[in-house]
Design an enzyme around this catalytic site. Structure first.
Site, PDB file in Angstrom:
ATOM      1  N   HIS A  37       0.848  -1.207   0.000  1.00 15.58           N
ATOM      2  CA  HIS A  37       0.000   0.000   0.000  1.00 15.58           C
ATOM      3  C   HIS A  37       0.878   1.251   0.000  1.00 15.58           C
ATOM      4  O   HIS A  37       0.581   2.224  -0.700  1.00 15.58           O
ATOM      5  CB  HIS A  37      -0.881   0.050   1.257  1.00 15.58           C
ATOM      6  N   GLN A 154      -8.957  -7.683 -10.211  1.00 17.33           N
ATOM      7  CA  GLN A 154      -9.625  -6.498  -9.641  1.00 17.33           C
ATOM      8  C   GLN A 154      -9.270  -5.249 -10.454  1.00 17.33           C
ATOM      9  O   GLN A 154     -10.124  -4.394 -10.721  1.00 17.33           O
ATOM     10  CB  GLN A 154      -9.211  -6.317  -8.181  1.00 17.33           C
ATOM     11  N   SER A 187      -2.544  -8.263   3.260  1.00 22.96           N
ATOM     12  CA  SER A 187      -3.036  -8.108   4.637  1.00 22.96           C
ATOM     13  C   SER A 187      -3.327  -9.479   5.249  1.00 22.96           C
ATOM     14  O   SER A 187      -3.284  -9.648   6.461  1.00 22.96           O
ATOM     15  CB  SER A 187      -4.304  -7.271   4.632  1.00 22.96           C
TER      16      SER A 187
HETATM   17  O1  PAF Z   1      -8.022  -4.126  -2.927  1.00 19.28           O
HETATM   18  C1  PAF Z   1      -8.661  -3.713  -1.955  1.00 19.28           C
HETATM   19  O2  PAF Z   1      -8.126  -3.490  -0.845  1.00 19.28           O
HETATM   20  C2  PAF Z   1     -10.165  -3.491  -2.074  1.00 19.28           C
HETATM   21  O3  PAF Z   1     -10.727  -4.440  -2.903  1.00 19.28           O
HETATM   22  C3  PAF Z   1     -10.531  -2.070  -2.509  1.00 19.28           C
HETATM   23  C4  PAF Z   1     -10.027  -1.751  -3.914  1.00 19.28           C
HETATM   24  C5  PAF Z   1      -9.978  -1.075  -1.518  1.00 19.28           C
HETATM   25  C6  PAF Z   1     -12.072  -1.928  -2.516  1.00 19.28           C
HETATM   26  O4  PAF Z   1     -12.608  -2.188  -1.261  1.00 19.28           O
END
Ligand code: PAF
Length: 283
Positions: A37, A154, A187
């Site tokens: 992140h 995603q 995580s």
């Molecule tokens: O990848 C993630 O942590 C989640 O899927 C996101 C993009 C924050 C949406 O809740």
């Protein structure tokens, strides 16, 4: 770092920044932050005058209630990591801020992306992801959205949602950040026991094996061997797949579209995913 809890407050604050011609980069997260992140925050800071992060554990994207319950919450350390990285703004909403009573749910036409790989094993997951990311983008006016390649599908789903909803935001997909032994940062890694954590490096080894052998073994052989490696370490495999860069099956594509290997496997109900570009697409 300024912390906002109310959608209207952050929205108004950022609208003013936009009017002042500040460029805004946005990193959506579900917290339990790690270096992956932070790499997105750093990327955003390098390219924008203002970087916004959100932390919201989105209930609508968890097809498995146990996974939602067990999702790690580490808000104090998340805030210090963001401050240290120089994040400017944090959005920390409650569920009712994101999904107020008047919130209208829509269906996203994601096509094949919804029924393959993660879509097949996590029904409804990508509808939930689209729902929350669209809502966040409506609250947080921004120029660029930063996502990690670890969640390859995603990224493609969100790219599709942005185009379906005609949203004016640029998407940057940043490379996966790995531990020194290759395990992709996630995580969920913190739920692994010491032994499980050690064994989990097999996912990276399997991807590396696939990368090394893509030119000289058949796809079936490569997948067979990679599956063997992973299950020998006690993991239950959801899939080990080779696709093109758009996640199309290799038999329905051309070599111009490159090759990606994707893996999902669990140990002790902790589900890990990872992927690697084996051959780059030709642009
Ligand atoms: O990848 C993630 O942590 C989640 O899927 C996101 C993009 C924050 C949406 O809740």
């Amino acid at each position: 770092m300024i912390i906002f809890k109310k959608a209207a407050d952050i929205h108004n604050y950022l609208l003013i920044k936009m009017e002042e011609n500040q460029s805004i980069g946005f990193v959506p997260t579900m917290g339990a932050l790690h270096e992956g992140h932070i790499s997105l925050i750093i990327k955003s800071k390098a390219a924008n005058s203002l970087t916004v992060c959100s932390i919201f554990v989105n209930p609508t994207q968890f097809n498995n209630p146990l996974d939602f319950e067990k999702y790690p919450i580490t808000i104090e350390s998340d805030i210090s990591m963001l401050e240290e990285a120089g994040c400017d703004v944090l959005f920390l909403p409650s569920t009712t801020e994101i999904y107020p009573e008047e919130f209208v749910k829509i269906n996203y036409e994601l096509g094949y992306l919804e029924s393959i790989l993660e879509g097949k094993y996590r029904p409804g997951h990508f509808q939930g992801v689209c729902m929350v990311v669209e809502r966040l983008l409506r609250i947080i006016p921004c120029n660029t959205l930063y996502l990690g390649q670890k969640d390859y599908q995603q990224c493609m789903v969100i790219e599709k949602m942005i185009s379906l909803r005609n949203m004016d935001v640029h998407l940057v997909i940043a490379p996966t950040v790995r531990e020194s032994d290759g395990l992709a940062m996630s995580s969920r890694n913190r739920r692994l026991s010491k032994d499980e954590r050690q064994n989990a490096t097999v996912i990276f080894s399997a991807l590396m094996y696939m990368k090394s052998n893509i030119a000289n073994l058949s796809n079936e052989n490569i997948i067979y061997e990679a599956k063997k490696m992973i299950s020998e370490k006690g993991f239950d495999i959801d899939y080990v797949e080779l696709t093109d860069c758009h996640l199309n099956p290799l038999e329905n594509t051309t070599s111009r579209n490159g090759i990606v290997a994707l893996i999902a496997a669990s140990v002790n109900k902790i589900r890990l995913i990872d992927n690697m570009t084996l051959i780059n697409p030709i642009k």
